[in-house]
Design a protein around this motif. Sequence first.
Motif, PDB file in Angstrom:
ATOM      1  N   GLY A   1      45.308  38.616  26.518  1.00  0.00           N
ATOM      2  CA  GLY A   1      45.154  37.638  27.514  1.00  0.00           C
ATOM      3  C   GLY A   1      43.915  37.793  28.446  1.00  0.00           C
ATOM      4  N   GLY A   2      43.148  38.817  28.244  1.00  0.00           N
ATOM      5  CA  GLY A   2      42.269  39.039  28.967  1.00  0.00           C
ATOM      6  C   GLY A   2      42.525  39.374  30.499  1.00  0.00           C
ATOM      7  N   THR A   3      41.821  38.769  31.471  1.00  0.00           N
ATOM      8  CA  THR A   3      41.853  38.882  32.867  1.00  0.00           C
ATOM      9  C   THR A   3      42.765  37.983  33.240  1.00  0.00           C
ATOM     10  OG1 THR A   3      40.004  37.336  33.360  1.00  0.00           O
ATOM     11  CG2 THR A   3      39.645  39.680  33.353  1.00  0.00           C
ATOM     12  N   PHE A   4      43.437  37.291  32.444  1.00  0.00           N
ATOM     13  CA  PHE A   4      44.607  36.189  32.978  1.00  0.00           C
ATOM     14  C   PHE A   4      45.915  37.022  33.156  1.00  0.00           C
ATOM     15  CE2 PHE A   4      41.433  33.433  30.844  1.00  0.00           C
ATOM     16  CZ  PHE A   4      41.367  32.276  31.878  1.00  0.00           C
ATOM     17  N   VAL A   5      45.957  37.989  32.272  1.00  0.00           N
ATOM     18  CA  VAL A   5      47.383  38.775  32.217  1.00  0.00           C
ATOM     19  C   VAL A   5      47.359  39.543  33.819  1.00  0.00           C
ATOM     20  CG1 VAL A   5      48.707  40.591  31.147  1.00  0.00           C
ATOM     21  CG2 VAL A   5      47.423  38.825  29.832  1.00  0.00           C
ATOM     22  N   PRO A   6      48.621  39.544  34.364  1.00  0.00           N
ATOM     23  CA  PRO A   6      48.846  40.380  35.601  1.00  0.00           C
ATOM     24  C   PRO A   6      48.637  41.700  35.197  1.00  0.00           C
ATOM     25  CG  PRO A   6      50.280  38.663  35.363  1.00  0.00           C
ATOM     26  CD  PRO A   6      49.798  38.528  34.093  1.00  0.00           C
ATOM     27  N   PRO A   7      48.181  42.474  36.106  1.00  0.00           N
ATOM     28  CA  PRO A   7      48.197  44.174  35.737  1.00  0.00           C
ATOM     29  C   PRO A   7      49.423  44.855  35.703  1.00  0.00           C
ATOM     30  CG  PRO A   7      47.559  43.886  38.137  1.00  0.00           C
ATOM     31  CD  PRO A   7      47.542  42.405  37.474  1.00  0.00           C
TER      32      PRO A   7
ATOM     33  N   PRO B   1      41.510  34.595  25.516  1.00  0.00           N
ATOM     34  CA  PRO B   1      42.324  34.762  26.707  1.00  0.00           C
ATOM     35  C   PRO B   1      42.715  33.399  27.293  1.00  0.00           C
ATOM     36  CG  PRO B   1      40.380  36.155  26.426  1.00  0.00           C
ATOM     37  CD  PRO B   1      40.283  35.186  25.446  1.00  0.00           C
ATOM     38  N   GLU B   2      41.982  32.246  27.441  1.00  0.00           N
ATOM     39  CA  GLU B   2      42.515  31.350  27.927  1.00  0.00           C
ATOM     40  C   GLU B   2      43.800  30.532  27.470  1.00  0.00           C
ATOM     41  OE1 GLU B   2      39.532  31.829  26.911  1.00  0.00           O
ATOM     42  OE2 GLU B   2      38.315  32.074  28.572  1.00  0.00           O
TER      43      GLU B   2
ATOM     44  N   ASP C   1      46.340  28.130  29.562  1.00  0.00           N
ATOM     45  CA  ASP C   1      46.758  26.904  28.834  1.00  0.00           C
ATOM     46  C   ASP C   1      48.331  26.483  28.750  1.00  0.00           C
ATOM     47  OD1 ASP C   1      44.132  26.179  28.866  1.00  0.00           O
ATOM     48  OD2 ASP C   1      43.850  26.680  26.507  1.00  0.00           O
ATOM     49  N   ALA C   2      48.960  27.967  28.205  1.00  0.00           N
ATOM     50  CA  ALA C   2      50.367  27.934  28.213  1.00  0.00           C
ATOM     51  C   ALA C   2      51.043  27.751  29.589  1.00  0.00           C
ATOM     52  CB  ALA C   2      50.774  29.240  27.527  1.00  0.00           C
ATOM     53  N   GLY C   3      50.551  28.171  30.794  1.00  0.00           N
ATOM     54  CA  GLY C   3      51.241  27.948  31.915  1.00  0.00           C
ATOM     55  C   GLY C   3      52.108  29.083  32.040  1.00  0.00           C
ATOM     56  N   LEU C   4      51.601  30.199  31.737  1.00  0.00           N
ATOM     57  CA  LEU C   4      52.432  31.563  31.625  1.00  0.00           C
ATOM     58  C   LEU C   4      52.585  32.175  32.925  1.00  0.00           C
ATOM     59  CD1 LEU C   4      51.571  33.276  28.014  1.00  0.00           C
ATOM     60  CD2 LEU C   4      53.491  31.737  28.829  1.00  0.00           C
ATOM     61  N   ASP C   5      51.568  32.195  33.966  1.00  0.00           N
ATOM     62  CA  ASP C   5      51.553  32.527  35.155  1.00  0.00           C
ATOM     63  C   ASP C   5      52.908  32.095  35.946  1.00  0.00           C
ATOM     64  OD1 ASP C   5      49.393  34.255  35.464  1.00  0.00           O
ATOM     65  OD2 ASP C   5      48.008  32.443  35.974  1.00  0.00           O
ATOM     66  N   ASP C   6      53.470  31.117  35.527  1.00  0.00           N
ATOM     67  CA  ASP C   6      54.495  30.413  36.235  1.00  0.00           C
ATOM     68  C   ASP C   6      56.051  31.368  36.048  1.00  0.00           C
ATOM     69  OD1 ASP C   6      53.076  28.345  36.993  1.00  0.00           O
ATOM     70  OD2 ASP C   6      53.616  26.872  35.499  1.00  0.00           O
ATOM     71  N   LEU C   7      55.953  31.923  34.897  1.00  0.00           N
ATOM     72  CA  LEU C   7      56.861  33.013  34.692  1.00  0.00           C
ATOM     73  C   LEU C   7      57.013  34.387  35.491  1.00  0.00           C
ATOM     74  CD1 LEU C   7      57.001  32.466  30.572  1.00  0.00           C
ATOM     75  CD2 LEU C   7      58.264  30.995  32.607  1.00  0.00           C
TER      76      LEU C   7
END
Length: 157
Positions: free
Chosen positions: A117-123, A91-92, A96-102
């Motif tokens: 992506g586990g808990t990193f992925v927005p709901p 999931p990390e 690492d890819a900085g996908l939150d920025d999108l």
Amino acid sequence: MTQNTQLTRFLPDEEATLRLGSSWAGTIMAPLVIYLQGDLGAGKTTFTRGLLQGMGYKGAVKSPTYTIVESYPLPKFTLLHHFDLYRFATPEEWEDAGLDDLFAGNCLCLIEWPQQGGTFVPPADLTVKLENAESGRMCTLTAHTDRGRKSLETWLN
């Protein structure tokens, strides 16, 4: 509609999957996070292609299996981002890819294999689940948030 409202449709072929995506395109509202669930070859990218075509996108729409994300500029929204996390080993990799920025701004985000992506992925506001059934596909759309329910209600009305 109530919490976790579901709508199920039988899609006899690829053309029906494209039409379903296209029919939703006229009423879908951003920002929205949509999980695309289904086995390999179930029609997740076909649904996305129909959605983009319904929004007037004329270019090629390809699976982001190797690129992780394909982004499409649209006149109605800032962007539509189509993610495919199938190849994530951990999931990390999301972070690492900085996908939150999108996820900033007035965009639609469609995510295949979100569990990778586990808990990193927005709901998800909505889930589109495609399953092979008989000679076609069964598509179940589930709203998880008020924004998702409003999108489905607008489309159905």
